[in-house]
Design a protein around this motif. Structure first.
Motif, PDB file in Angstrom:
ATOM      1  N   GLU A  36       0.809  -1.218   0.000  1.00 35.56           N
ATOM      2  CA  GLU A  36       0.000   0.000   0.000  1.00 35.56           C
ATOM      3  C   GLU A  36       0.841   1.267   0.000  1.00 35.56           C
ATOM      4  O   GLU A  36       0.481   2.257  -0.634  1.00 35.56           O
ATOM      5  CB  GLU A  36      -0.960  -0.004   1.192  1.00 35.56           C
ATOM      6  CG  GLU A  36      -2.069  -1.030   1.051  1.00 35.56           C
ATOM      7  CD  GLU A  36      -2.927  -1.165   2.293  1.00 35.56           C
ATOM      8  OE1 GLU A  36      -2.555  -0.634   3.365  1.00 35.56           O
ATOM      9  OE2 GLU A  36      -3.987  -1.824   2.190  1.00 35.56           O
ATOM     10  N   ASP A  37       1.964   1.256   0.725  1.00 33.85           N
ATOM     11  CA  ASP A  37       2.810   2.462   0.743  1.00 33.85           C
ATOM     12  C   ASP A  37       3.992   2.380  -0.231  1.00 33.85           C
ATOM     13  O   ASP A  37       4.892   3.209  -0.203  1.00 33.85           O
ATOM     14  CB  ASP A  37       3.285   2.787   2.161  1.00 33.85           C
ATOM     15  CG  ASP A  37       4.288   1.787   2.717  1.00 33.85           C
ATOM     16  OD1 ASP A  37       4.746   0.904   1.981  1.00 33.85           O
ATOM     17  OD2 ASP A  37       4.612   1.901   3.906  1.00 33.85           O
ATOM     18  N   SER A  38       3.959   1.377  -1.105  1.00 33.71           N
ATOM     19  CA  SER A  38       4.957   1.194  -2.177  1.00 33.71           C
ATOM     20  C   SER A  38       6.387   1.004  -1.672  1.00 33.71           C
ATOM     21  O   SER A  38       7.340   1.306  -2.382  1.00 33.71           O
ATOM     22  CB  SER A  38       4.902   2.357  -3.172  1.00 33.71           C
ATOM     23  OG  SER A  38       3.650   2.397  -3.794  1.00 33.71           O
ATOM     24  N   THR A  39       6.551   0.467  -0.448  1.00 38.16           N
ATOM     25  CA  THR A  39       7.896   0.109  -0.008  1.00 38.16           C
ATOM     26  C   THR A  39       8.272  -1.292  -0.488  1.00 38.16           C
ATOM     27  O   THR A  39       9.411  -1.706  -0.362  1.00 38.16           O
ATOM     28  CB  THR A  39       8.037   0.184   1.529  1.00 38.16           C
ATOM     29  OG1 THR A  39       7.023  -0.618   2.130  1.00 38.16           O
ATOM     30  CG2 THR A  39       7.915   1.624   2.008  1.00 38.16           C
ATOM     31  N   PHE A  40       7.276  -2.008  -1.034  1.00 37.26           N
ATOM     32  CA  PHE A  40       7.505  -3.286  -1.711  1.00 37.26           C
ATOM     33  C   PHE A  40       6.804  -3.203  -3.055  1.00 37.26           C
ATOM     34  O   PHE A  40       5.600  -2.954  -3.123  1.00 37.26           O
ATOM     35  CB  PHE A  40       6.953  -4.459  -0.892  1.00 37.26           C
ATOM     36  CG  PHE A  40       7.174  -5.795  -1.548  1.00 37.26           C
ATOM     37  CD1 PHE A  40       8.377  -6.461  -1.385  1.00 37.26           C
ATOM     38  CD2 PHE A  40       6.182  -6.377  -2.326  1.00 37.26           C
ATOM     39  CE1 PHE A  40       8.589  -7.694  -1.989  1.00 37.26           C
ATOM     40  CE2 PHE A  40       6.385  -7.601  -2.931  1.00 37.26           C
ATOM     41  CZ  PHE A  40       7.596  -8.261  -2.759  1.00 37.26           C
ATOM     42  N   ILE A  41       7.554  -3.396  -4.130  1.00 39.97           N
ATOM     43  CA  ILE A  41       6.998  -3.292  -5.483  1.00 39.97           C
ATOM     44  C   ILE A  41       7.136  -4.650  -6.167  1.00 39.97           C
ATOM     45  O   ILE A  41       8.243  -5.069  -6.520  1.00 39.97           O
ATOM     46  CB  ILE A  41       7.721  -2.196  -6.296  1.00 39.97           C
ATOM     47  CG1 ILE A  41       7.596  -0.864  -5.569  1.00 39.97           C
ATOM     48  CG2 ILE A  41       7.169  -2.122  -7.722  1.00 39.97           C
ATOM     49  CD1 ILE A  41       8.477   0.235  -6.112  1.00 39.97           C
ATOM     50  N   PRO A  42       6.014  -5.373  -6.331  1.00 38.36           N
ATOM     51  CA  PRO A  42       6.074  -6.682  -6.978  1.00 38.36           C
ATOM     52  C   PRO A  42       6.663  -6.570  -8.391  1.00 38.36           C
ATOM     53  O   PRO A  42       6.424  -5.603  -9.101  1.00 38.36           O
ATOM     54  CB  PRO A  42       4.609  -7.126  -7.042  1.00 38.36           C
ATOM     55  CG  PRO A  42       3.910  -6.295  -6.024  1.00 38.36           C
ATOM     56  CD  PRO A  42       4.661  -4.999  -5.948  1.00 38.36           C
ATOM     57  N   GLY A  43       7.436  -7.577  -8.764  1.00 38.07           N
ATOM     58  CA  GLY A  43       8.078  -7.544 -10.072  1.00 38.07           C
ATOM     59  C   GLY A  43       9.443  -6.872 -10.034  1.00 38.07           C
ATOM     60  O   GLY A  43      10.322  -7.178 -10.823  1.00 38.07           O
ATOM     61  N   GLN A  44       9.606  -5.963  -9.107  1.00 32.37           N
ATOM     62  CA  GLN A  44      10.897  -5.294  -8.919  1.00 32.37           C
ATOM     63  C   GLN A  44      11.581  -5.841  -7.668  1.00 32.37           C
ATOM     64  O   GLN A  44      12.765  -6.139  -7.671  1.00 32.37           O
ATOM     65  CB  GLN A  44      10.700  -3.788  -8.769  1.00 32.37           C
ATOM     66  CG  GLN A  44      11.964  -3.027  -8.393  1.00 32.37           C
ATOM     67  CD  GLN A  44      11.688  -1.553  -8.162  1.00 32.37           C
ATOM     68  OE1 GLN A  44      11.046  -0.906  -8.988  1.00 32.37           O
ATOM     69  NE2 GLN A  44      12.144  -1.037  -7.040  1.00 32.37           N
ATOM     70  N   ASP A  45      10.821  -5.988  -6.594  1.00 32.22           N
ATOM     71  CA  ASP A  45      11.327  -6.489  -5.326  1.00 32.22           C
ATOM     72  C   ASP A  45      10.849  -7.927  -5.119  1.00 32.22           C
ATOM     73  O   ASP A  45       9.878  -8.362  -5.742  1.00 32.22           O
ATOM     74  CB  ASP A  45      10.808  -5.647  -4.157  1.00 32.22           C
ATOM     75  CG  ASP A  45      11.098  -4.164  -4.309  1.00 32.22           C
ATOM     76  OD1 ASP A  45      12.096  -3.818  -4.973  1.00 32.22           O
ATOM     77  OD2 ASP A  45      10.334  -3.355  -3.762  1.00 32.22           O
TER      78      ASP A  45
END
Length: 128
Positions: A36-45
């Motif tokens: 939700e707060d974009s500290t984990f970005i699927p596909g990148q992280d």
């Protein structure tokens, strides 16, 4: 003679099964707040688990958000029966292209049963 052969075969089969018995641990982590707060970005992280026993002591295992896609990342890991009744220390790590975030405190689970499903707590959050 047949009875002796049957007893011998049964003992061999039982001991073989005991040697190959393993502990299956299902690791889970809830990454909803980080998504939700974009500290984990699927596909990148990606998120992985490391720990004190092989196989995760030698090579981290990656977790995936499988069907249904619900922000709960999961991986099943099998541990040798030689770790029976021992305490596994483990942690989750979030790997980004330019950094790695590690949890501050070790998580622990006792390998007392053959199948263990851990609750999906948040990253770097601990239940007491």
């Amino acid at each position: 003679m047949k009875k002796l052969l049957f007893v011998t075969a049964t003992l061999i089969l039982t001991s073989t099964i005991a040697v190959y018995a393993q502990h299956k641990v299902t690791f889970q982590i809830n990454l909803k707040p980080m998504l939700e707060d974009s500290t984990f970005i699927p596909g990148q992280d990606y998120v992985q688990v490391t720990g004190s026993f092989s196989p995760i002591s030698t090579r981290p295992v990656r977790l995936y958000d499988t069907n249904p896609v619900d922000s709960i990342y999961t991986a099943e890991v099998r541990f040798s029966s030689r770790y029976s009744n021992q305490e596994l220390q483990y942690n989750f790590e979030i790997v980004s292209p330019d950094s790695k975030k590690k949890e501050r405190l070790p998580r622990k689970v006792s390998l007392r049963s053959r199948e263990i499903e851990l609750q999906p707590l948040y990253f770097d959050a601990f239940a007491w």
